[in-house]
Design a protein around this motif. Structure first.
Motif, PDB file in Angstrom:
ATOM      1  N   ASN A 190      -4.259   3.584  -0.564  1.00 29.81           N
ATOM      2  CA  ASN A 190      -3.775   4.502  -1.598  1.00 29.81           C
ATOM      3  C   ASN A 190      -2.315   4.263  -1.930  1.00 29.81           C
ATOM      4  OD1 ASN A 190      -3.874   6.449  -3.562  1.00 29.81           O
ATOM      5  ND2 ASN A 190      -4.331   8.145  -2.202  1.00 29.81           N
ATOM      6  N   ASP A 191      -2.033   3.017  -2.287  1.00 31.07           N
ATOM      7  CA  ASP A 191      -0.711   2.604  -2.753  1.00 31.07           C
ATOM      8  C   ASP A 191      -0.781   2.518  -4.274  1.00 31.07           C
ATOM      9  OD1 ASP A 191       1.728   1.382  -3.289  1.00 31.07           O
ATOM     10  OD2 ASP A 191       0.998  -0.619  -2.762  1.00 31.07           O
ATOM     11  N   ARG A 192      -0.348   3.566  -4.951  1.00 29.66           N
ATOM     12  CA  ARG A 192      -0.492   3.631  -6.413  1.00 29.66           C
ATOM     13  C   ARG A 192       0.340   2.578  -7.142  1.00 29.66           C
ATOM     14  NH1 ARG A 192      -3.212   8.201  -8.294  1.00 29.66           N
ATOM     15  NH2 ARG A 192      -4.438   9.044  -6.572  1.00 29.66           N
ATOM     16  N   GLU A 193       1.408   2.095  -6.508  1.00 26.53           N
ATOM     17  CA  GLU A 193       2.247   1.089  -7.157  1.00 26.53           C
ATOM     18  C   GLU A 193       1.600  -0.301  -7.109  1.00 26.53           C
ATOM     19  OE1 GLU A 193       5.060   1.702  -8.795  1.00 26.53           O
ATOM     20  OE2 GLU A 193       4.735   3.838  -8.386  1.00 26.53           O
ATOM     21  N   LEU A 218      -7.077   3.397  -4.312  1.00 25.82           N
ATOM     22  CA  LEU A 218      -8.233   2.689  -3.761  1.00 25.82           C
ATOM     23  C   LEU A 218      -9.019   3.541  -2.787  1.00 25.82           C
ATOM     24  CD1 LEU A 218      -9.795   0.002  -3.601  1.00 25.82           C
ATOM     25  CD2 LEU A 218      -8.286  -0.662  -1.721  1.00 25.82           C
ATOM     26  N   GLY A 219      -8.406   4.543  -2.178  1.00 27.40           N
ATOM     27  CA  GLY A 219      -9.159   5.321  -1.200  1.00 27.40           C
ATOM     28  C   GLY A 219      -8.332   6.423  -0.575  1.00 27.40           C
ATOM     29  N   HIS A 220      -8.945   7.118   0.361  1.00 23.04           N
ATOM     30  CA  HIS A 220      -8.331   8.258   1.030  1.00 23.04           C
ATOM     31  C   HIS A 220      -9.044   8.470   2.359  1.00 23.04           C
ATOM     32  CE1 HIS A 220     -11.924  10.592  -0.044  1.00 23.04           C
ATOM     33  NE2 HIS A 220     -11.847   9.985  -1.219  1.00 23.04           N
ATOM     34  N   THR A 221      -8.427   9.227   3.243  1.00 23.47           N
ATOM     35  CA  THR A 221      -9.055   9.519   4.528  1.00 23.47           C
ATOM     36  C   THR A 221     -10.137  10.577   4.346  1.00 23.47           C
ATOM     37  OG1 THR A 221      -7.253  11.059   5.004  1.00 23.47           O
ATOM     38  CG2 THR A 221      -7.080   8.845   5.921  1.00 23.47           C
TER      39      THR A 221
END
Length: 442
Positions: A329-332, A367-370
């Motif tokens: 979850n790196d939006r950059e 891309l995702g999350h816990t």
């Protein structure tokens, strides 16, 4: 005779759920106590008070306990409070139960209180008192050491917690200092799943897979999106789940390009792709799965092209994974250690839109999350550094409104003790060919 995908899935689900269909599975009392002890160690000599969720008067779904409260207690009744002391004088834990309402229990069922025989055994907490004792207990603790008034941890924005802090100040004849946010401590505790949690998460994924399998058998032109959602919900209930983990998303045609579309009111048409983001909770633990299927049972060449690009980007993220180094979850999408970067670079270098431009701009989310007790479970910070014991999603997507074409593929992964990824959705079709075969009942 070779078993079909559907037969194999049914057998897998039957084995997983045969012992305890429709029962809320709890972990051993020692597991919850270990979590309370771990919380006490983080209190810096303070005291934590957490409140159970309030019971709704009437609701479509059954009562759901507050996630943090359940994590610490395994207690599913409303109106309770938990006090954990991490003081130098030693660890102490107390569960406070509300006064029973015998009239309402005729509607809601029998509840326990502090006078119930063997209540400490039933709750698994060392000491159980009436809720009326809570203000006095907290007052006595702070009166013995006034510095403790600045080291009380509780849930922000919870009315009962705010009232307790204010009343405690009144009992001490002083303004009550603001309480500290206990959720910041809970996030770090809940990030890493123990063996019991992993077992429940696997069962949540297996039940969710069964629902997705029912969806693949049901989708066809002329069916409404809501009816497809209903097929999945029925399947989840049949497999012992309490509720959907979130509002099911069944987006066909142009709706496939709307990320969190949940109206589910359109009738599916021939030639549509259908994005189905839907999963359930099993014994409070959630899954989160998305598949994209062709309404006709077969992808068009263009749909297959985009599907394979999205699947390829997911594989690129999986291949790039290194435990203790990779992030999610790196939006950059600039960090070379982020799985988002690996997935984005794949999408942006494969395929074009109708104007010959790269597809990267059509991926609009992280891309995702816990995942855990909540579908978007606690993470201390994003991008999250992925380590053994963590459970998370990988869900790339491409959404092209001009073509009424959206594709998302979402799977749930566990970082194993050896640092390798374990796909908790491995039993659900991943490739375009396997999706088509499942829709044909093969």
């Amino acid at each position: 005779m070779k078993a079909t995908w559907g037969q194999a899935l049914l057998l897998c689900v039957a084995v997983l759920f045969a012992p305890s269909l429709n029962a809320l599975e709890k972990q051993p009392a020692a597991d919850y106590r270990a979590r309370r002890v771990a919380l006490a160690a983080k209190l810096q000599g303070g005291v934590a008070v957490l409140f159970a969720a309030e019971e709704p008067v009437l609701d479509f779904d059954a009562y759901r306990q507050d996630s943090n409260f359940y994590y610490l207690t395994g207690w599913k009744e409303p109106g309770a409070a938990l006090l954990v002391q991490g003081q130098k004088s030693g660890y102490k834990e107390t569960l406070f139960l509300p006064t029973r309402d015998l009239r309402m229990e005729k509607y809601t069922g029998v509840k326990l209180d502090a006078a119930t025989p063997d209540v400490t055994k039933a709750t698994g907490v060392d000491e159980v008192l009436d809720m009326t004792s809570l203000p006095a207990v907290l007052n006595k603790l702070i009166a013995s050491d006034r510095r403790l008034a600045r080291n009380v941890w509780t849930q922000p924005g919870v009315k009962s917690a705010d009232a307790l802090i204010a009343f405690t100040g009144a009992t001490l004849g002083a303004d009550a200092p603001p309480a500290r946010d206990v959720t910041s401590l809970m996030n770090s505790l809940r990030l890493f799943k123990d063996a019991g949690e992993i077992d429940l998460l696997k069962k949540a994924s297996a039940a969710s897979i069964a629902g997705q399998g029912a969806m693949m058998q049901a989708v066809k032109p002329g069916m409404t999106e809501r009816a497809v959602a209903g097929k999945m919900i029925a399947s989840w209930y049949e497999h012992g789940c309490e509720r959907p983990a979130y509002a099911p998303i069944v987006g066909s045609g142009i709706n496939s390009t709307i990320l969190h579309y949940s109206e589910n009111s359109r009738t599916i048409e021939d030639g549509d792709v259908v994005v189905v983001d839907a999963a359930c909770e099993y014994s409070m633990y959630a899954s989160d799965i998305t598949r994209t299927v062709p309404a006709s049972g077969h992808f068009t060449p263009r749909q297959r092209e985009i599907y394979n690009i999205v699947l390829g980007s997911q594989k690129a993220a999986i291949d790039a994974f290194v435990s203790g180094k990779s992030k999610i979850n790196d939006r950059e999408r600039k960090d070379p250690d982020s799985l988002d970067t690996a997935a984005y670079n794949y999408i942006n270098t494969h395929g074009k839109d109708l104007h010959g431009e790269s597809l990267g701009k059509y991926w609009l989310h992280g891309l995702g999350h816990t995942v855990g007790l909540e579908v978007h479970d606690s993470a201390e910070v994003y991008p999250a550094l992925l380590k053994p014991g963590m459970v998370f999603t990988i869900e790339p997507g491409v959404y092209i409104p001009e073509e009424k074409l959206g594709v998302r593929i979402e799977c749930v992964f566990l970082v194993g003790a050896d640092g390798k990824l374990i796909d908790l959705t491995a039993d659900l079709p991943h490739s375009a060919e396997d999706v088509e075969a499942a829709m044909q009942g093969k």
